[in-house]
Design an enzyme around this catalytic site. Structure first.
Site, mmCIF file in Angstrom:
data_model
loop_
_atom_site.group_PDB
_atom_site.id
_atom_site.type_symbol
_atom_site.label_atom_id
_atom_site.label_comp_id
_atom_site.label_asym_id
_atom_site.label_seq_id
_atom_site.Cartn_x
_atom_site.Cartn_y
_atom_site.Cartn_z
ATOM 1 N N HIS A 173 0.972 -0.698 -0.140
ATOM 2 C CA HIS A 173 0.421 -0.363 0.158
ATOM 3 C C HIS A 173 0.878 1.246 0.342
ATOM 4 O O HIS A 173 1.931 1.402 0.678
ATOM 5 C CB HIS A 173 -1.730 0.122 1.474
ATOM 6 C CG HIS A 173 -1.964 1.205 1.358
ATOM 7 N ND1 HIS A 173 -1.984 2.798 1.641
ATOM 8 C CD2 HIS A 173 -3.221 0.627 0.795
ATOM 9 C CE1 HIS A 173 -2.771 3.155 0.992
ATOM 10 N NE2 HIS A 173 -3.188 2.224 0.747
ATOM 11 N N GLU A 206 -3.558 3.237 -7.114
ATOM 12 C CA GLU A 206 -4.092 5.040 -6.454
ATOM 13 C C GLU A 206 -2.970 5.372 -6.835
ATOM 14 O O GLU A 206 -1.743 5.396 -6.574
ATOM 15 C CB GLU A 206 -4.026 4.079 -5.577
ATOM 16 C CG GLU A 206 -4.931 3.091 -4.749
ATOM 17 C CD GLU A 206 -5.438 3.316 -3.449
ATOM 18 O OE1 GLU A 206 -6.458 3.115 -2.911
ATOM 19 O OE2 GLU A 206 -4.022 3.114 -2.632
HETATM 20 O O1 G3P Z 1 -6.295 2.010 0.635
HETATM 21 C C1 G3P Z 1 -7.119 3.117 0.434
HETATM 22 C C2 G3P Z 1 -6.729 4.089 0.167
HETATM 23 O O2 G3P Z 1 -5.471 3.964 0.233
HETATM 24 C C3 G3P Z 1 -7.680 5.449 -0.447
HETATM 25 O O3 G3P Z 1 -8.184 5.796 0.333
HETATM 26 O O4 G3P Z 1 -8.896 7.713 1.523
HETATM 27 O O5 G3P Z 1 -8.629 7.916 -0.307
HETATM 28 O O6 G3P Z 1 -10.482 6.074 0.048
HETATM 29 P P1 G3P Z 1 -9.032 7.083 -0.066
#
Ligand code: G3P
Length: 222
Positions: free
Chosen positions: A93, A141
């Site tokens: 992560h 992400e």
């Molecule tokens: O693991 C999920 C994450 O990193 C995204 O976080 O709060 O933007 O949904 P968020």
């Protein structure tokens, strides 16, 4: 587990400390059962076994390290995740990065003990490299959008589309998730339109004043 996947990472927010982790997991279970949508929860390590034994939806660890059982104080082995009755784990992560070689070994160990691996990646290039390790899922992400109010599907739809294409080009069996800023049903719908198999999110549920309402909104177009 049926697609699409909604993966809720609890992170280490105060809202999920102690018994509260189970309360949010219970809400996810209730919504998953009523809707038939796969909702995976990732409670903090301290609550992993307890939550895994208490709900029937998939429970994943937030991290796994590249070690077999042994003298590895404080590390999280895929084998202990399996023994805790969790059925998978996030790896690499953005808030818990691993060197590339460690990612490959951790995925291999997850395979050996038969738990599902979701490896996070911050770029298309890194997702493509990770695909060669054949995890079960890759979650792309962009770190700068994590925890914000603008969804990756609006801010950078290309990273989702390009990750899907590149990863599926390596193996069509790897599921691709996207995450960062995902908070609404429209965000989830766009993620699927861009070719993703699901989403990885945290604050949209965990920091919500009404987690159940937020979850129901997230799945409303599925
Ligand atoms: O693991 C999920 C994450 O990193 C995204 O976080 O709060 O933007 O949904 P968020």
């Amino acid at each position: 587990m049926n697609k699409p996947f909604i993966v809720v990472n609890f992170k280490a927010y105060r809202e999920v400390e102690g018994f509260s982790a189970l309360e949010i997991a219970d809400i996810c279970e209730e919504v998953s059962k009523a809707s038939g949508i796969t909702i995976i929860v990732c409670p903090p390590m301290a609550e992993l076994s307890y939550v895994a034994k208490s709900v029937t939806i998939p429970v994943f660890s937030q991290n796994a390290d590249p070690y077999e059982s042994g003298a590895f104080t404080g590390w999280v082995t895929p084998s202990m995740i399996k023994a805790s009755e969790a059925s998978g784990t996030l790896i690499n992560h953005a808030e818990h990065k691993q060197p590339t070689a460690s990612i490959a070994r951790t995925v291999e160990l997850c395979d050996i003990v038969d738990i599902t691996s979701i490896v996070c990646a911050d770029t298309v290039r890194s997702a493509t490299e990770i695909a060669s390790f054949h995890p079960d899922m890759i979650a792309v992400e962009p770190p700068e959008l994590i925890g914000g109010n603008v969804s990756v599907t609006d801010a950078d739809p290309k990273i989702v589309e390009n990750t899907v294409n590149s990863v599926k080009n390596v193996s069509r069996f790897i599921s691709v998730l996207c995450g960062a800023g995902v908070k609404t049903g429209t965000d989830v719908k766009k993620a699927l339109e861009l070719g993703a198999d699901g989403v990885l999110l945290a604050s949209g549920v965990v920091k919500s004043k009404d987690p159940k309402a937020s979850l129901l909104d997230l799945i409303k177009y599925l």
